[in-house]
Design a protein around this motif. Structure first.
Motif, mmCIF file in Angstrom:
data_model
loop_
_atom_site.group_PDB
_atom_site.id
_atom_site.type_symbol
_atom_site.label_atom_id
_atom_site.label_comp_id
_atom_site.label_asym_id
_atom_site.label_seq_id
_atom_site.Cartn_x
_atom_site.Cartn_y
_atom_site.Cartn_z
ATOM 1 N N ASP A 170 0.851 -1.180 0.000
ATOM 2 C CA ASP A 170 0.000 0.000 0.000
ATOM 3 C C ASP A 170 0.895 1.241 0.000
ATOM 4 O O ASP A 170 1.732 1.416 0.891
ATOM 5 N N PRO A 171 0.749 2.135 -1.001
ATOM 6 C CA PRO A 171 1.620 3.323 -1.040
ATOM 7 C C PRO A 171 1.570 4.163 0.230
ATOM 8 O O PRO A 171 2.559 4.807 0.585
ATOM 9 N N ALA A 172 0.434 4.122 0.937
ATOM 10 C CA ALA A 172 0.316 4.922 2.160
ATOM 11 C C ALA A 172 1.219 4.426 3.275
ATOM 12 O O ALA A 172 1.448 5.145 4.251
ATOM 13 N N THR A 173 1.745 3.202 3.141
ATOM 14 C CA THR A 173 2.619 2.645 4.183
ATOM 15 C C THR A 173 4.036 2.407 3.662
ATOM 16 O O THR A 173 4.776 1.620 4.241
ATOM 17 N N SER A 174 4.413 3.098 2.600
ATOM 18 C CA SER A 174 5.700 2.829 1.945
ATOM 19 C C SER A 174 6.728 3.926 2.181
ATOM 20 O O SER A 174 7.575 4.177 1.322
ATOM 21 N N ALA A 175 6.700 4.574 3.346
ATOM 22 C CA ALA A 175 7.607 5.694 3.607
ATOM 23 C C ALA A 175 9.061 5.309 3.390
ATOM 24 O O ALA A 175 9.846 6.075 2.817
ATOM 25 N N PHE A 176 9.457 4.100 3.830
ATOM 26 C CA PHE A 176 10.872 3.719 3.747
ATOM 27 C C PHE A 176 11.358 3.634 2.307
ATOM 28 O O PHE A 176 12.552 3.834 2.037
ATOM 29 N N LEU A 177 10.455 3.349 1.365
ATOM 30 C CA LEU A 177 10.855 3.284 -0.044
ATOM 31 C C LEU A 177 11.210 4.669 -0.590
ATOM 32 O O LEU A 177 11.922 4.781 -1.595
ATOM 33 N N ARG A 178 10.712 5.715 0.065
ATOM 34 C CA ARG A 178 10.986 7.091 -0.347
ATOM 35 C C ARG A 178 12.047 7.738 0.545
ATOM 36 O O ARG A 178 12.208 8.966 0.522
ATOM 37 N N SER A 179 12.730 6.901 1.356
ATOM 38 C CA SER A 179 13.720 7.392 2.320
ATOM 39 C C SER A 179 13.096 8.394 3.284
ATOM 40 O O SER A 179 13.749 9.349 3.727
ATOM 41 N N GLU A 180 11.826 8.158 3.607
ATOM 42 C CA GLU A 180 11.109 8.986 4.562
ATOM 43 C C GLU A 180 10.804 8.165 5.809
ATOM 44 O O GLU A 180 11.109 6.972 5.881
ATOM 45 N N ARG A 181 10.212 8.798 6.799
ATOM 46 C CA ARG A 181 9.823 8.119 8.026
ATOM 47 C C ARG A 181 8.302 8.127 8.142
ATOM 48 O O ARG A 181 7.629 9.045 7.652
ATOM 49 N N GLY A 182 7.785 7.100 8.801
ATOM 50 C CA GLY A 182 6.342 6.990 8.955
ATOM 51 C C GLY A 182 6.006 6.038 10.084
ATOM 52 O O GLY A 182 6.887 5.538 10.799
#
Length: 282
Positions: A170-182
């Motif tokens: 789910d893109p809404a839970t993919s922060a790590f793929l964008r080098s972001e935090r979530g």
């Protein structure tokens, strides 16, 4: 019943449909003598250099199911004592209890005379289970699989298993793929890449396929070993995608839990899981 054997009568236990699918071959066990089985651990399920823990649990479950007469796997708890390796393995199965409703076996997976995994497997007949239903929450809301992100086996730390399990995050839970935090929350669709329908053995593996939830909190930190994994199979899944959610609420002294829910396409809860993992420093 997933058994590989040189004896013609055992070979007949596999259906022609099962013979078409890689997963059945990759979790098959060969009876050597009562309580002793041979298996092969395939590198196709590696994460880095180590085979996926859920995949190892599925192999142990196959041995227990055979030892208990081919019953459905309904509960699996595995402790990972030492890293397993791709290649031959021996499984020792001790039947602890044979009951009218459920039976229990302990399985130890050995390689090079060293116990790598110890698993307790509860079996029974999923079709015979009945009783009241209650769910605090419905299945997690997610975009359809085609609108989700297909995880690539080349992602660090090289999870080859993603070539065997089609996993759509789910893109809404993919922060790590964008080098972001979530949040420590991952949601995804899963199915076996070879088209095989899900069953209890597949669910035992699916519970451990997603990247660590810690990646969203701390970034991609490398190896995050599973110390213990428990999967409860609640219902036989319908063919199609499995909807998976894994969430972590507490990280303490580098250890954390992952609580999982697995739902089939009909919206039925088919399994729940919990594992303890350790966040290693680079």
């Amino acid at each position: 019943m997933l058994v590989r054997s040189e004896r013609p009568q055992d070979a007949m236990t596999q259906s022609s449909d099962a013979a078409k699918h890689r997963f059945d071959h990759h979790v098959a066990v060969t009876p050597i003598e009562p309580g002793l089985y041979a298996a092969t651990i395939y590198a196709e399920y590696n994460i880095g250099k180590v085979p996926n823990g859920g995949y190892q649990s599925a192999i142990c479950s196959a041995a227990a199911s055979h030892a208990l007469g081919g019953q459905d796997v309904v509960n699996v708890t595995s402790y990972y004592l030492a890293p397993a390796l791709p290649g031959p393995a021996t499984l020792r199965v001790q039947v602890v209890k044979e009951g009218r409703t459920t039976s229990l076996a302990q399985v130890s997976l050995f390689q090079e005379d060293r116990e790598r995994v110890r698993t307790m497997v509860l079996t029974g007949s999923l079709d015979a289970f009945e009783g009241p239903e209650h769910h605090e929450l419905p299945p997690p809301e997610m975009p359809p699989p085609d609108a989700c992100i297909r995880l690539d086996p080349s992602l660090p730390p090289a999870p080859k298993i993603l070539a065997q399990v089609d996993t759509r995050l789910d893109p809404a839970t993919s922060a790590f793929l964008r080098s972001e935090r979530g949040p420590a929350d991952l949601r995804a669709w899963m199915r076996l890449s070879d088209g095989r329908a899900p069953d209890p053995l597949a669910l035992a593996m699916f519970a451990d396929v997603l990247p660590p939830t810690s990646f969203n909190v701390f970034g991609v930190t490398g190896w995050v070993p599973t110390l213990e994994l428990t999967t409860q199979i609640r219902r036989r899944p319908q063919p199609g995608w499995i909807r998976v959610r894994v969430i972590t609420r507490h990280v303490t002294a580098g250890h954390f839990e992952e609580d999982g829910e697995l739902w089939d396409e009909s919206g039925a809860l088919v399994a729940v899981s919990r594992q303890r993992a350790m966040l290693l420093r680079r």
